[in-house]
Enzyme design. Structure first.
Site, short mmCIF file in Angstrom:
data_model
loop_
_atom_site.label_atom_id
_atom_site.label_comp_id
_atom_site.label_asym_id
_atom_site.label_seq_id
_atom_site.Cartn_x
_atom_site.Cartn_y
_atom_site.Cartn_z
N ASP A 182 -18.78 119.19 17.78
CA ASP A 182 -20.00 119.16 16.95
C ASP A 182 -20.19 120.50 16.23
O ASP A 182 -21.27 121.07 16.23
CB ASP A 182 -21.22 118.84 17.81
CG ASP A 182 -22.40 118.32 16.98
OD1 ASP A 182 -22.16 117.83 15.85
OD2 ASP A 182 -23.54 118.40 17.45
N ILE A 183 -19.11 120.97 15.59
CA ILE A 183 -19.19 122.20 14.82
C ILE A 183 -19.94 121.93 13.52
O ILE A 183 -19.56 121.06 12.74
CB ILE A 183 -17.78 122.75 14.51
CG1 ILE A 183 -17.00 123.01 15.81
CG2 ILE A 183 -17.86 124.02 13.66
CD1 ILE A 183 -17.61 124.05 16.70
#
Length: 209
Positions: free
Chosen positions: A125-126
């Protein structure tokens, strides 16, 4: 303090990661009566890359500078009047271009991701809101609540899996759909998913859509 459901596993990921560019975990407290887990982490500031990009929305990319990063950080974290000089990272940011600043931030986060990947942790979940710009100017990865080990075709299915549209690579989106439809996973998802998202984030920060 971060409060999560008791069945979360973020603490297990963070416990393996001690890196300059990853917000560390100090301690964990489980409250089974309330079905919550409390994660205690150090407070390094409250400026995220997302909040910075939002504040610069009206400033053309070509006119932005590294000083914009310094100004945003200093606005929320007044410097100690007794401090002889600003931290090294802030000094550097004050003298580079916006593009140079973003490339340095991205390289720092790439180092952190490589460290995590070597220890079997994929962030998944960058995005700008998960990047903290600490009071000393260091970029740090936040929020490992979706983190997992690499996913292999035919392997065990994760109980929870997700990501953020716009930053997920195609293989991560396919796995999300497979799990939603009760189908087997046919595509691997590993550290390359984080690198894709990191590249998408850099592209966006430099003016891309």
């Amino acid at each position: 303090l971060k409060i999560t459901p008791l069945d979360g596993a973020e603490h297990l990921s963070l416990a393996r990661l001690q890196h300059t560019n990853i917000v560390p975990l100090y301690s964990v407290l489980d409250d089974s009566a309330r079905n919550i887990r409390i994660l205690c982490m150090p407070y390094f500031g409250r400026v995220t890359l997302a909040s910075l990009l939002h504040s610069l929305a009206g400033v053309p990319v070509g006119t932005r500078t590294g000083q914009h990063f310094v100004d945003a950080i200093n606005a929320t974290a007044p410097r100690d009047s007794k401090q002889p000089q600003p931290p090294v990272a802030l000094q550097m940011l004050a003298h580079v271009s916006y593009v140079q600043a973003m490339c340095w931030i991205t390289a720092s986060l790439a180092d952190a991701l490589e460290f995590a990947h070597q220890r079997g942790v994929v962030h998944l979940d960058i995005k700008p809101s998960n990047v903290l710009l600490a009071n000393d100017g260091q970029p740090m990865l936040l929020d490992f609540h979706l983190a997992l080990g690499p996913i292999r075709p035919g392997g065990a299915l994760p109980d929870k899996f997700g990501g953020t549209p716009g930053y997920m690579p195609p293989e991560q989106e396919r796995v999300v759909r497979s799990l939603q439809n009760g189908q087997p996973v046919e595509f691997p998802v590993d550290g390359r998913a984080d690198i894709y998202a990191l590249g998408a984030m850099l592209y966006e920060s430099l003016g891309g859509q």
